[in-house]
Design a protein around this motif. Structure first.
Motif, PDB file in Angstrom:
ATOM      1  N   ASP A 144      -7.937 -30.377 -21.576  1.00  0.00           N
ATOM      2  CA  ASP A 144      -6.861 -30.827 -22.469  1.00  0.00           C
ATOM      3  C   ASP A 144      -6.227 -29.657 -23.213  1.00  0.00           C
ATOM      4  OD1 ASP A 144      -7.208 -33.421 -21.687  1.00  0.00           O
ATOM      5  OD2 ASP A 144      -8.333 -34.036 -23.471  1.00  0.00           O
ATOM      6  N   MET A 145      -7.052 -28.724 -23.658  1.00  0.00           N
ATOM      7  CA  MET A 145      -6.537 -27.547 -24.343  1.00  0.00           C
ATOM      8  C   MET A 145      -5.693 -26.702 -23.399  1.00  0.00           C
ATOM      9  SD  MET A 145      -8.630 -24.379 -26.122  1.00  0.00           S
ATOM     10  CE  MET A 145      -9.276 -25.414 -27.439  1.00  0.00           C
ATOM     11  N   ARG A 146      -6.167 -26.532 -22.177  1.00  0.00           N
ATOM     12  CA  ARG A 146      -5.448 -25.695 -21.231  1.00  0.00           C
ATOM     13  C   ARG A 146      -4.114 -26.328 -20.821  1.00  0.00           C
ATOM     14  NH1 ARG A 146      -8.312 -21.973 -17.139  1.00  0.00           N
ATOM     15  NH2 ARG A 146      -6.413 -20.863 -17.732  1.00  0.00           N
ATOM     16  N   LYS A 147      -4.070 -27.649 -20.763  1.00  0.00           N
ATOM     17  CA  LYS A 147      -2.800 -28.321 -20.478  1.00  0.00           C
ATOM     18  C   LYS A 147      -1.817 -28.127 -21.627  1.00  0.00           C
ATOM     19  CE  LYS A 147      -2.309 -32.119 -18.164  1.00  0.00           C
ATOM     20  NZ  LYS A 147      -2.366 -33.531 -17.705  1.00  0.00           N
ATOM     21  N   ARG A 148      -2.314 -28.200 -22.854  1.00  0.00           N
ATOM     22  CA  ARG A 148      -1.440 -27.967 -24.009  1.00  0.00           C
ATOM     23  C   ARG A 148      -0.921 -26.530 -24.009  1.00  0.00           C
ATOM     24  NH1 ARG A 148      -5.433 -31.062 -26.689  1.00  0.00           N
ATOM     25  NH2 ARG A 148      -6.365 -29.180 -27.611  1.00  0.00           N
ATOM     26  N   GLU A 149      -1.801 -25.592 -23.702  1.00  0.00           N
ATOM     27  CA  GLU A 149      -1.387 -24.193 -23.644  1.00  0.00           C
ATOM     28  C   GLU A 149      -0.329 -23.985 -22.563  1.00  0.00           C
ATOM     29  OE1 GLU A 149      -5.613 -22.146 -25.153  1.00  0.00           O
ATOM     30  OE2 GLU A 149      -5.127 -22.239 -23.018  1.00  0.00           O
ATOM     31  N   GLN A 150      -0.514 -24.639 -21.416  1.00  0.00           N
ATOM     32  CA  GLN A 150       0.464 -24.502 -20.332  1.00  0.00           C
ATOM     33  C   GLN A 150       1.817 -25.084 -20.739  1.00  0.00           C
ATOM     34  OE1 GLN A 150       0.167 -23.050 -16.814  1.00  0.00           O
ATOM     35  NE2 GLN A 150       2.216 -23.043 -17.701  1.00  0.00           N
ATOM     36  N   ALA A 151       1.790 -26.192 -21.454  1.00  0.00           N
ATOM     37  CA  ALA A 151       3.050 -26.794 -21.921  1.00  0.00           C
ATOM     38  C   ALA A 151       3.780 -25.853 -22.870  1.00  0.00           C
ATOM     39  CB  ALA A 151       2.761 -28.133 -22.605  1.00  0.00           C
ATOM     40  N   GLN A 152       3.040 -25.179 -23.758  1.00  0.00           N
ATOM     41  CA  GLN A 152       3.662 -24.233 -24.682  1.00  0.00           C
ATOM     42  C   GLN A 152       4.233 -23.037 -23.931  1.00  0.00           C
ATOM     43  OE1 GLN A 152       4.261 -24.725 -27.871  1.00  0.00           O
ATOM     44  NE2 GLN A 152       5.313 -22.747 -27.983  1.00  0.00           N
ATOM     45  N   ALA A 153       3.476 -22.523 -22.959  1.00  0.00           N
ATOM     46  CA  ALA A 153       3.963 -21.402 -22.159  1.00  0.00           C
ATOM     47  C   ALA A 153       5.212 -21.795 -21.382  1.00  0.00           C
ATOM     48  CB  ALA A 153       2.870 -20.927 -21.202  1.00  0.00           C
ATOM     49  N   ALA A 154       5.239 -23.014 -20.873  1.00  0.00           N
ATOM     50  CA  ALA A 154       6.401 -23.482 -20.100  1.00  0.00           C
ATOM     51  C   ALA A 154       7.662 -23.497 -20.958  1.00  0.00           C
ATOM     52  CB  ALA A 154       6.125 -24.876 -19.535  1.00  0.00           C
ATOM     53  N   LYS A 155       7.512 -23.819 -22.241  1.00  0.00           N
ATOM     54  CA  LYS A 155       8.667 -23.777 -23.147  1.00  0.00           C
ATOM     55  C   LYS A 155       9.205 -22.364 -23.282  1.00  0.00           C
ATOM     56  CE  LYS A 155       7.315 -27.750 -25.997  1.00  0.00           C
ATOM     57  NZ  LYS A 155       6.897 -28.183 -27.363  1.00  0.00           N
ATOM     58  N   ILE A 156       8.310 -21.387 -23.352  1.00  0.00           N
ATOM     59  CA  ILE A 156       8.738 -19.991 -23.467  1.00  0.00           C
ATOM     60  C   ILE A 156       9.455 -19.542 -22.194  1.00  0.00           C
ATOM     61  CG2 ILE A 156       7.913 -17.611 -23.734  1.00  0.00           C
ATOM     62  CD1 ILE A 156       5.613 -18.827 -25.456  1.00  0.00           C
ATOM     63  N   LEU A 157       8.991 -20.055 -21.049  1.00  0.00           N
ATOM     64  CA  LEU A 157       9.652 -19.746 -19.772  1.00  0.00           C
ATOM     65  C   LEU A 157      10.933 -20.559 -19.569  1.00  0.00           C
ATOM     66  CD1 LEU A 157       6.597 -19.683 -17.311  1.00  0.00           C
ATOM     67  CD2 LEU A 157       7.665 -17.736 -18.478  1.00  0.00           C
ATOM     68  N   ARG A 158      11.152 -21.538 -20.445  1.00  0.00           N
ATOM     69  CA  ARG A 158      12.296 -22.461 -20.340  1.00  0.00           C
ATOM     70  C   ARG A 158      12.218 -23.311 -19.075  1.00  0.00           C
ATOM     71  NH1 ARG A 158      17.503 -18.753 -22.272  1.00  0.00           N
ATOM     72  NH2 ARG A 158      16.521 -17.858 -24.121  1.00  0.00           N
ATOM     73  N   ALA A 159      11.021 -23.681 -18.711  1.00  0.00           N
ATOM     74  CA  ALA A 159      10.837 -24.555 -17.547  1.00  0.00           C
ATOM     75  C   ALA A 159      11.191 -25.994 -17.919  1.00  0.00           C
ATOM     76  CB  ALA A 159       9.396 -24.480 -17.058  1.00  0.00           C
ATOM     77  N   GLU A 160      11.849 -26.685 -16.999  1.00  0.00           N
ATOM     78  CA  GLU A 160      12.223 -28.076 -17.244  1.00  0.00           C
ATOM     79  C   GLU A 160      11.028 -29.016 -17.187  1.00  0.00           C
ATOM     80  OE1 GLU A 160      15.509 -29.702 -15.063  1.00  0.00           O
ATOM     81  OE2 GLU A 160      16.580 -27.790 -15.074  1.00  0.00           O
ATOM     82  N   LYS A 161      10.093 -28.724 -16.280  1.00  0.00           N
ATOM     83  CA  LYS A 161       8.988 -29.656 -16.065  1.00  0.00           C
ATOM     84  C   LYS A 161       7.802 -28.911 -15.471  1.00  0.00           C
ATOM     85  CE  LYS A 161       7.881 -34.126 -13.902  1.00  0.00           C
ATOM     86  NZ  LYS A 161       7.419 -34.747 -15.139  1.00  0.00           N
ATOM     87  N   VAL A 162       6.606 -29.355 -15.853  1.00  0.00           N
ATOM     88  CA  VAL A 162       5.373 -28.871 -15.239  1.00  0.00           C
ATOM     89  C   VAL A 162       4.770 -30.025 -14.443  1.00  0.00           C
ATOM     90  CG1 VAL A 162       3.075 -27.901 -15.587  1.00  0.00           C
ATOM     91  CG2 VAL A 162       4.939 -27.285 -17.153  1.00  0.00           C
ATOM     92  N   PHE A 163       4.612 -29.836 -13.154  1.00  0.00           N
ATOM     93  CA  PHE A 163       3.929 -30.806 -12.301  1.00  0.00           C
ATOM     94  C   PHE A 163       2.460 -30.392 -12.181  1.00  0.00           C
ATOM     95  CE2 PHE A 163       8.337 -30.691 -10.913  1.00  0.00           C
ATOM     96  CZ  PHE A 163       8.669 -32.037 -10.851  1.00  0.00           C
ATOM     97  N   TRP A 164       1.567 -31.371 -12.174  1.00  0.00           N
ATOM     98  CA  TRP A 164       0.132 -31.089 -12.068  1.00  0.00           C
ATOM     99  C   TRP A 164      -0.399 -31.609 -10.736  1.00  0.00           C
ATOM    100  CZ3 TRP A 164      -2.306 -27.996 -15.468  1.00  0.00           C
ATOM    101  CH2 TRP A 164      -1.643 -27.760 -16.676  1.00  0.00           C
TER     102      TRP A 164
END
Length: 213
Positions: A53-73
């Motif tokens: 759960d922590m790693r998913k939250r971290e990935q979501a934050q990183a994706a915002k910095i990359l300006r990614a529209e969506k993260v697929f798992w």
């Protein structure tokens, strides 16, 4: 009057949270800054390296910095990404959904089986995609890039995207070096090879050079 081009769709694939940021984060930032659309697909939640759960939250934050529209798992277990049909179909589904102009993924010569299996399966899953490039990470072997992207202006933001993975910053298995240290060293080394200050290097599976409108 110059012809206005439509934004490209860029898909980056990684086995674990933070793999994409290490391998091609600077390039993705540059694409996003010039108006292109960024999508990420992460195959596992990185449970062997921390709390999922922590790693998913971290990935979501990183994706915002990359300006990614969506993260697929991908939904696979860390260290258990399978080689074969199931993984190929998982990647194919996202490729069909996004129809990316460019795909970035791990290089297939890698000491981590998840990276290796994802790379090999992506070769098959992306057989109809024009531009497919392999990126490197700390466990990549025998990587001799022939394509370089100048990331001098994006390097600090690349580091920020990695620091968003706060639980992983010190987990390099190299005493005294953080992931930021490793990435800065790699960027300088590839920059020297590419004749710029800082760069990311890639090996193309396929790369089209478009000439004209």
């Amino acid at each position: 009057m110059a012809k206005k081009t439509e934004p490209m769709r860029i898909l980056a694939l990684g086995a674990h949270p933070d793999d994409i940021e290490v391998g091609c984060g600077g390039t993705l930032i540059k694409y996003a800054e010039t108006g292109h659309r960024i999508f990420l697909m992460v195959m596992t939640e990185g449970g062997q390296g921390g709390l999922p759960d922590m790693r998913k939250r971290e990935q979501a934050q990183a994706a915002k910095i990359l300006r990614a529209e969506k993260v697929f798992w991908g939904g696979y277990q860390d260290t258990e990404v399978p080689m074969g049909r199931d993984l190929i179909q998982t990647v194919e589904e996202i490729v069909k959904k996004i129809e990316p102009h460019f795909i970035f993924v791990h290089y297939h010569d890698d000491t981590h089986q998840d990276h290796r299996h994802l790379a090999m399966s992506t070769i098959t899953a992306t057989r109809y995609t024009k531009n497919v490039l392999f990126y490197e990470g700390p466990t990549t072997q025998n990587f001799a890039p022939t394509v370089f992207v100048d990331i001098e202006q994006a390097l600090d933001r690349k580091i920020q995207s990695l620091e968003a993975h706060a639980s992983q910053v010190r987990k390099t298995n190299i005493e005294g070096l953080s992931i930021a240290d490793v990435v800065r060293s790699s960027a300088q080394f590839r920059g020297i090879q590419g004749r710029v200050k800082n760069a990311e290097g890639f090996l193309p599976l396929r790369l089209f050079i478009n000439i004209g409108l």
